[in-house]
Design a protein around this motif. Structure first.
Motif, short mmCIF file in Angstrom:
data_model
loop_
_atom_site.label_atom_id
_atom_site.label_comp_id
_atom_site.label_asym_id
_atom_site.label_seq_id
_atom_site.Cartn_x
_atom_site.Cartn_y
_atom_site.Cartn_z
N HIS A 222 5.83 -0.12 0.16
CA HIS A 222 6.18 -1.12 1.16
C HIS A 222 6.77 -2.38 0.53
O HIS A 222 7.26 -3.25 1.23
CB HIS A 222 4.97 -1.49 2.00
N TYR B 281 -1.07 -0.40 10.64
CA TYR B 281 -2.05 -0.52 9.57
C TYR B 281 -1.71 -1.59 8.52
O TYR B 281 -2.58 -2.01 7.79
CB TYR B 281 -2.21 0.81 8.84
N CYS B 282 -0.48 -2.00 8.44
CA CYS B 282 -0.08 -2.89 7.36
C CYS B 282 0.52 -4.21 7.86
O CYS B 282 1.18 -4.92 7.11
CB CYS B 282 0.93 -2.19 6.46
N ARG C 140 3.40 1.06 9.50
CA ARG C 140 3.39 -0.31 8.98
C ARG C 140 2.91 -1.29 10.05
O ARG C 140 2.12 -2.19 9.77
CB ARG C 140 4.79 -0.73 8.53
N CYS D 194 -0.27 -5.54 2.92
CA CYS D 194 -0.93 -4.41 2.29
C CYS D 194 -0.53 -4.35 0.82
O CYS D 194 0.33 -5.10 0.36
CB CYS D 194 -0.58 -3.10 2.98
N SER D 195 -1.14 -3.43 0.11
CA SER D 195 -0.84 -3.29 -1.31
C SER D 195 -0.10 -1.99 -1.61
O SER D 195 -0.01 -1.58 -2.76
CB SER D 195 -2.13 -3.35 -2.13
N HIS D 196 0.44 -1.33 -0.58
CA HIS D 196 1.19 -0.10 -0.80
C HIS D 196 2.48 -0.42 -1.57
O HIS D 196 3.32 -1.18 -1.07
CB HIS D 196 1.56 0.58 0.52
#
Length: 81
Positions: free
Chosen positions: A68, A58-59, A55, A63-65
């Motif tokens: 998360h 990369y996030c 996280r 982000c759109s995960h």
């Protein structure tokens, strides 16, 4: 190990640090029941640390995960404490 609240001398902790992860996981699966609880806590803690690092790397900017967005009030590592 600190996050999982197990000692470095507990069998799952010793096994996981010995390299050849696939072989060590096979040994962990075959541990006695009381050691499996420690192993489960250790593996969940390792996943939490890995997720937190991912996280941050990369996030961090959002982000759109979907995973998360599940508990935005708490970080995954906080759930183990």
């Amino acid at each position: 190990m600190r996050l999982a609240r197990i000692r470095p001398t507990h069998t799952p902790a010793v096994l996981i640090t010995r390299g050849r992860l696939i072989e060590q996981l096979a040994k962990i699966i075959n541990l006695p029941q009381d050691e499996r609880v420690k192993a489960f806590r250790l593996l969940v803690a390792l996943l939490a640390v890995a997720d937190q690092r991912r996280r941050e790397r990369y996030c961090a900017g959002g982000c759109s995960h979907a995973w998360h967005q599940l508990g935005t009030a708490r970080r995954p590592m906080d759930l183990l404490t």
